[in-house]
Design an enzyme around this catalytic site. Structure first.
Site, PDB file in Angstrom:
ATOM      1  N   LYS A   1       0.859  -1.194   0.000  1.00 46.96           N
ATOM      2  CA  LYS A   1       0.000   0.000   0.000  1.00 46.96           C
ATOM      3  C   LYS A   1       0.890   1.237   0.000  1.00 46.96           C
ATOM      4  O   LYS A   1       1.593   1.495   0.982  1.00 46.96           O
ATOM      5  CB  LYS A   1      -0.924  -0.004   1.222  1.00 46.96           C
ATOM      6  CG  LYS A   1      -1.883  -1.195   1.230  1.00 46.96           C
ATOM      7  CD  LYS A   1      -2.842  -1.137   2.402  1.00 46.96           C
ATOM      8  CE  LYS A   1      -3.918  -0.118   2.205  1.00 46.96           C
ATOM      9  NZ  LYS A   1      -4.937  -0.149   3.286  1.00 46.96           N
TER      10      LYS A   1
ATOM     11  N   ASP B   1     -13.743   2.038  10.525  1.00 43.98           N
ATOM     12  CA  ASP B   1     -14.162   2.066   9.124  1.00 43.98           C
ATOM     13  C   ASP B   1     -14.584   0.668   8.651  1.00 43.98           C
ATOM     14  O   ASP B   1     -14.149   0.197   7.597  1.00 43.98           O
ATOM     15  CB  ASP B   1     -13.037   2.629   8.245  1.00 43.98           C
ATOM     16  CG  ASP B   1     -13.555   3.228   6.943  1.00 43.98           C
ATOM     17  OD1 ASP B   1     -14.776   3.499   6.853  1.00 43.98           O
ATOM     18  OD2 ASP B   1     -12.749   3.420   6.024  1.00 43.98           O
TER      19      ASP B   1
HETATM   20  N1  ATP Z   1      -4.408  -6.836   1.446  1.00 43.93           N
HETATM   21  C1  ATP Z   1      -4.979  -6.730   0.242  1.00 43.93           C
HETATM   22  N2  ATP Z   1      -5.012  -7.788  -0.588  1.00 43.93           N
HETATM   23  C2  ATP Z   1      -5.586  -7.679  -1.805  1.00 43.93           C
HETATM   24  N3  ATP Z   1      -6.169  -6.566  -2.276  1.00 43.93           N
HETATM   25  C3  ATP Z   1      -6.174  -5.477  -1.492  1.00 43.93           C
HETATM   26  C4  ATP Z   1      -5.580  -5.494  -0.201  1.00 43.93           C
HETATM   27  N4  ATP Z   1      -5.751  -4.277   0.360  1.00 43.93           N
HETATM   28  C5  ATP Z   1      -6.415  -3.549  -0.528  1.00 43.93           C
HETATM   29  N5  ATP Z   1      -6.676  -4.242  -1.645  1.00 43.93           N
HETATM   30  C6  ATP Z   1      -7.393  -3.762  -2.843  1.00 43.93           C
HETATM   31  O1  ATP Z   1      -7.108  -2.389  -3.028  1.00 43.93           O
HETATM   32  C7  ATP Z   1      -8.299  -1.615  -2.955  1.00 43.93           C
HETATM   33  C8  ATP Z   1      -8.029  -0.307  -2.238  1.00 43.93           C
HETATM   34  O2  ATP Z   1      -7.768  -0.602  -0.879  1.00 43.93           O
HETATM   35  P1  ATP Z   1      -7.625   0.512   0.237  1.00 43.93           P
HETATM   36  O3  ATP Z   1      -7.617  -0.186   1.540  1.00 43.93           O
HETATM   37  O4  ATP Z   1      -6.468   1.377  -0.063  1.00 43.93           O
HETATM   38  O5  ATP Z   1      -8.860   1.445   0.024  1.00 43.93           O
HETATM   39  P2  ATP Z   1     -10.431   1.246   0.263  1.00 43.93           P
HETATM   40  O6  ATP Z   1     -10.653   0.528   1.547  1.00 43.93           O
HETATM   41  O7  ATP Z   1     -11.042   0.629  -0.953  1.00 43.93           O
HETATM   42  O8  ATP Z   1     -10.921   2.736   0.332  1.00 43.93           O
HETATM   43  P3  ATP Z   1     -10.736   3.784   1.519  1.00 43.93           P
HETATM   44  O9  ATP Z   1      -9.277   3.985   1.711  1.00 43.93           O
HETATM   45  O10 ATP Z   1     -11.409   4.994   0.985  1.00 43.93           O
HETATM   46  O11 ATP Z   1     -11.382   3.194   2.718  1.00 43.93           O
HETATM   47  C9  ATP Z   1      -9.321  -2.499  -2.240  1.00 43.93           C
HETATM   48  O12 ATP Z   1     -10.618  -2.163  -2.618  1.00 43.93           O
HETATM   49  C10 ATP Z   1      -8.897  -3.892  -2.695  1.00 43.93           C
HETATM   50  O13 ATP Z   1      -9.452  -4.162  -3.965  1.00 43.93           O
END
Ligand code: ATP
Length: 346
Positions: free
Chosen positions: A154, A252
């Site tokens: 990330k 969240d």
């Molecule tokens: N550990 C992970 N393994 C696989 N895919 C992931 C993982 N973490 C995040 N993702 C993918 O990346 C996307 C973005 O994740 P992120 O946690 O940054 O944001 P979000 O939860 O979708 O939005 P926000 O930050 O606004 O809450 C997710 O919707 C998912 O598809």
């Protein structure tokens, strides 16, 4: 209306997580904890009761369902990790939790500072073909470490740490480093280097719950699968509230933060908003904070008072349960006015 947090009789929160301690009313830990924290598990139990009484358990179709990982270039490693015991299939023991000891990965979660070189190698220089998503924190890439471990990388967008001067990042790191639970996305490490803020966590291969509720992956989640997911999330929240050294409020809980494994079990992700709960030992029962979270999931009492307790997570979990049962989003702008807010509609 918020009650004070009771403490365990041992005075320590680092108790091993066991199904008995969560579900048995005779457990010392459970009997001494507040009703607010047990309400997550009891909400899940109530929903379980409704599901079980209303539906005959369907045949498990999930093993034959094609998932992301089947077509994934990382498939062999993902399958190995899943086989190696970090997962449980439906029907196996509920609430049996992974510990660092049965991790199949070479790394102890939470302890690693990564180098930029490792990150670049893992993500092939942040190749766009490795990008799996974009969120409030930044861009998420999938990657593979030198030892074969599959990870999600990330990468914070600059505005995130510019605005908060690293506070949010440090808070996320501290929170991630102290938790480990089968139903929480595992933290492997981080990188803070010049302009870069990067968090490396377990890669969860099968998309988000919201995507599956929207049938984006072409398969329909049957009710038994939804029930399992609800219980997994309840376990994760209960763990955060009860079994970490200091209770953690996720802040969240939402369907796009619930990631699914190949076996359609849930892992709760995204601790970017997490904040340690008030310490009841000091007599404080809530944390005053600016409102964060996602519209439609926010506890109205928290919105009104800015006072955050674990109950806010329980409220969001309730919205998630409705989402699981109905498939609706928490806010449906295209519906008639009276039906737009799912919590009100339900
Ligand atoms: N550990 C992970 N393994 C696989 N895919 C992931 C993982 N973490 C995040 N993702 C993918 O990346 C996307 C973005 O994740 P992120 O946690 O940054 O944001 P979000 O939860 O979708 O939005 P926000 O930050 O606004 O809450 C997710 O919707 C998912 O598809």
């Amino acid at each position: 209306m918020y009650g004070g947090r009771n403490t365990s009789s041992t005075g320590s929160r680092s108790v091993p997580y066991s199904p008995a301690s969560v579900y048995s009313d005779t457990s010392t830990t459970r009997s001494s904890t507040s009703s607010s924290r047990s309400s997550v598990a009891s909400a899940a139990r109530s929903v379980a009761g409704v599901f079980v009484s209303c539906f005959t358990p369907p045949v498990d179709t999930r093993s034959s369902t094609k998932s992301f990982a089947d077509s994934d270039e990382f498939k062999p490693a993902a399958s190995d990790a899943l086989r190696a015991g970090s997962e449980r299939k439906r029907g196996s023991n509920r609430g049996v939790y992974a510990t660092a000891n049965n991790s199949t990965h070479g790394r102890e979660p939470g302890s690693v500072k990564f180098s930029m070189e490792e990150i670049l190698k893992a993500t092939r220089n942040f190749s766009s073909s490795f990008k799996v998503g974009q969120g409030g924190f930044g861009t998420v890439y999938r990657g593979r470490l030198e030892d074969g471990t599959l990870v999600a990388v990330k990468r914070a967008k600059k505005s995130v740490y510019d605005k908060h001067l690293g506070v949010e990042f440090q808070s996320e790191i501290r929170t991630l480093a102290q938790v480990e639970h089968l139903n929480l996305v595992k933290f492997f490490g981080y990188l803070e280097h010049g302009d870069e803020r990067i968090v490396v966590v377990e890669y969860v291969p099968n998309g988000t719950l919201r995507e599956h509720l929207d049938c984006i992956h072409g398969n329909f989640l049957d009710l038994a699968a939804r029930l399992d997911i609800a219980i997994d999330v309840a376990h994760a929240i209960t763990y955060l509230h009860m079994y970490t050294d200091h209770p953690i409020i996720h802040r969240d809980i939402k369907s796009s933060n619930i990631l699914l494994t190949e076996n359609f079990r849930a892992k709760v992700a995204d601790f970017g908003f997490a904040r340690l709960a008030a310490d009841s030992d000091s007599g404080v029962t809530h944390v005053s904070t600016q409102v964060k979270g996602t519209a439609g999931y926010l506890d109205p009492e928290y919105l009104r008072t800015y006072q955050l307790t674990e109950k806010s997570d329980v409220y969001s979990f309730g919205v998630l349960l409705v989402e699981l049962v109905t498939g609706r989003r928490p806010i449906e702008p295209k519906r008639e006015l009276m039906e737009r807010i799912t919590a009100k509609w339900v």
